[in-house]
Design a protein around this motif. Structure first.
Motif, mmCIF file in Angstrom:
data_model
loop_
_atom_site.group_PDB
_atom_site.id
_atom_site.type_symbol
_atom_site.label_atom_id
_atom_site.label_comp_id
_atom_site.label_asym_id
_atom_site.label_seq_id
_atom_site.Cartn_x
_atom_site.Cartn_y
_atom_site.Cartn_z
ATOM 1 N N TRP A 1 0.063 10.016 6.078
ATOM 2 C CA TRP A 1 0.695 10.064 4.760
ATOM 3 C C TRP A 1 1.127 11.483 4.396
ATOM 4 C CZ3 TRP A 1 3.250 7.621 1.333
ATOM 5 C CH2 TRP A 1 3.362 8.110 0.027
ATOM 6 N N LYS B 1 0.830 -1.214 0.000
ATOM 7 C CA LYS B 1 0.000 0.000 0.000
ATOM 8 C C LYS B 1 0.859 1.255 0.000
ATOM 9 C CE LYS B 1 -3.277 0.049 3.095
ATOM 10 N NZ LYS B 1 -4.005 -0.242 4.369
ATOM 11 N N LEU B 2 1.917 1.257 0.824
ATOM 12 C CA LEU B 2 2.791 2.427 0.917
ATOM 13 C C LEU B 2 3.448 2.740 -0.416
ATOM 14 C CD1 LEU B 2 4.484 4.504 2.709
ATOM 15 C CD2 LEU B 2 6.218 2.707 2.757
ATOM 16 N N LYS C 1 4.765 12.869 2.984
ATOM 17 C CA LYS C 1 4.886 13.623 1.736
ATOM 18 C C LYS C 1 5.634 14.944 1.947
ATOM 19 C CE LYS C 1 1.702 14.214 -1.286
ATOM 20 N NZ LYS C 1 0.432 14.513 -1.997
ATOM 21 N N THR D 1 2.703 1.698 -3.474
ATOM 22 C CA THR D 1 1.719 2.017 -4.519
ATOM 23 C C THR D 1 1.305 3.480 -4.434
ATOM 24 O OG1 THR D 1 0.879 -0.264 -4.513
ATOM 25 C CG2 THR D 1 -0.553 1.439 -5.443
ATOM 26 N N ARG D 2 1.051 3.947 -3.256
ATOM 27 C CA ARG D 2 0.653 5.347 -3.073
ATOM 28 C C ARG D 2 1.806 6.291 -3.377
ATOM 29 N NH1 ARG D 2 -2.710 7.495 2.236
ATOM 30 N NH2 ARG D 2 -3.485 9.423 1.287
ATOM 31 N N TRP D 3 3.020 5.915 -2.958
ATOM 32 C CA TRP D 3 4.205 6.748 -3.195
ATOM 33 C C TRP D 3 4.460 6.883 -4.701
ATOM 34 C CZ3 TRP D 3 8.463 6.588 0.990
ATOM 35 C CH2 TRP D 3 9.423 7.586 0.755
ATOM 36 N N GLN E 1 2.310 6.772 -7.082
ATOM 37 C CA GLN E 1 1.282 7.635 -7.670
ATOM 38 C C GLN E 1 1.576 9.109 -7.405
ATOM 39 O OE1 GLN E 1 -2.237 6.109 -5.775
ATOM 40 N NE2 GLN E 1 -2.475 4.396 -7.213
ATOM 41 N N ASP E 2 2.029 9.429 -6.192
ATOM 42 C CA ASP E 2 2.221 10.825 -5.816
ATOM 43 C C ASP E 2 3.556 11.396 -6.276
ATOM 44 O OD1 ASP E 2 -0.197 10.526 -4.640
ATOM 45 O OD2 ASP E 2 0.405 11.152 -2.623
#
Length: 363
Positions: free
Chosen positions: A350, A229-230, A354, A232-234, A236-237
């Motif tokens: 999160w 999850k971490l 960021k 995948t989100r990283w 994307q951002d």
């Protein structure tokens, strides 16, 4: 929720038992080995560092003391008492003498009797102290025991400056007992040789980030689901970040699964063969290291690698073990409810990650 409550209660019971054992054994063993006489540090020619918990972060930091005495007091012989894993690091990093032992336990402590009187001084700078350390010091039987904030325990007849909170500063403070303070200003953390031992594949043209998911306890480790999850989100951002997973013993299959699930060219398992040399080589080349509070932080500190680390909301622990790289940021987990409660490493905001990542790498 019920299981977590039971675990918390069990930890509380174990802590009370440890306190009771320390109180009972202190009556017998917690005595000044010099019976109140002033310790003569000028007569010390042999020192043992008790590093028997087999924690690599502690082993990395004690190298500061060893290197200082090798450089400025070669007349004093330093020996480290340690299990094989950390002994391997210390030997390669400093070349000092090693006494191999089993991991920290009452049985191991009692076995130290065979070294009784071998050392003029023993150093044990941990923040906590229980009956196992007390038995170990009593069995080693040195005339001088050097500790940190242990004035309440007479067996420690020398205590370093209490302002030396971080473990690097503690070992430097211990070195100052034997070396001129002016000589120690440039003392660095020694690491094992790695430049010639390891060849890395060419890194990407993106922002290269070394990722470690695993700390020393289960609460300081990402699960496979949470790690996926971490990342995948990283991804994307931050589309210009490339991740290199640090292989860890017994975790390679987990890391391979994460890479397979994410299925992205910007995610790489750097090797399927873990080694400290590989970790150091990777840390020496990347733009950023992301890791829980564990030995990887201290390897990155030794190499001055920019570091973004996750720590429990424990002010004392953070003071003792914070990153020492000139560029470093910390993401904090929520505060534990009490001393017996535990919070998982992946429990953080999160947005906090960021914002702190952007302090290192601009798009």
């Amino acid at each position: 929720m019920i299981i977590k409550t039971l675990k918390t209660k069990n930890r509380a019971i174990r802590n009370r038992i440890k306190a009771w054992k320390l109180h009972r054994i202190s009556k017998k063993f917690d005595k000044d080995p010099l019976s109140g006489q002033t310790p003569n540090l000028e007569m010390v020619r042999s020192i043992a560092i008790l590093r028997w918990d087999n924690k690599l972060g502690d082993a990395i930091m004690c190298g500061v003391f060893i290197r200082a005495l090798q450089q400025f007091r070669p007349d004093i012989k330093v020996t480290v008492i340690s299990p094989a894993f950390c002994a391997n690091w210390i030997k390669k990093a400093t070349g000092c003498d090693i006494l191999l032992c089993e991991k920290r336990s009452q049985k191991t402590a009692l076995g130290f009797k065979k070294y009784q009187g071998k050392f003029d001084a023993v150093i044990e700078l941990g923040s906590s102290f229980d009956f196992k350390e007390l038995i170990a010091l009593q069995q080693l039987g040195a005339a001088i025991n050097i500790g940190y904030n242990k004035q309440s325990h007479p067996i420690f007849n020398v205590n370093i400056d209490s302002n030396a909170v971080h473990f690097k500063e503690r070992y430097l403070a211990a070195a100052k007992l034997f070396c001129s303070e002016e000589l120690l200003t440039d003392t660095t953390i020694p690491v094992i040789p790695f430049e010639q031992q390891i060849v890395l594949p060419t890194l990407s043209k993106y922002h290269n980030i070394a990722i470690n998911f695993f700390g020393s306890s289960k609460y300081r480790q990402f699960s496979e689901v949470e790690a996926t999850k971490l990342i995948t989100r990283w991804l994307q951002d931050f589309p210009n970040d490339h991740f290199y997973f640090i292989p860890v013993p017994d975790k390679v299959s987990t890391l391979k699964n994460i890479v397979k699930q994410i299925n992205n060219d910007r995610v790489t398992l750097i090797s399927e063969t873990p080694s400290l040399e590989l970790t150091l080589k990777l840390l020496s080349k990347v733009d950023l290291c992301f890791t829980p509070d564990t030995s990887v932080v201290h390897m990155a500190s030794a190499l001055n690698t920019p570091t973004l680390a996750i720590y429990a909301d424990d002010p004392q622990n953070l003071k003792e073990w914070h990153p020492l790289s000139s560029q470093s940021e910390v993401v904090l987990n929520p505060k534990a409810k009490n001393n017996n409660d535990r919070v998982y490493v992946y429990d953080f905001k999160w947005q906090d990650l960021k914002e702190k990542r952007l302090k290192f790498l601009q798009e």
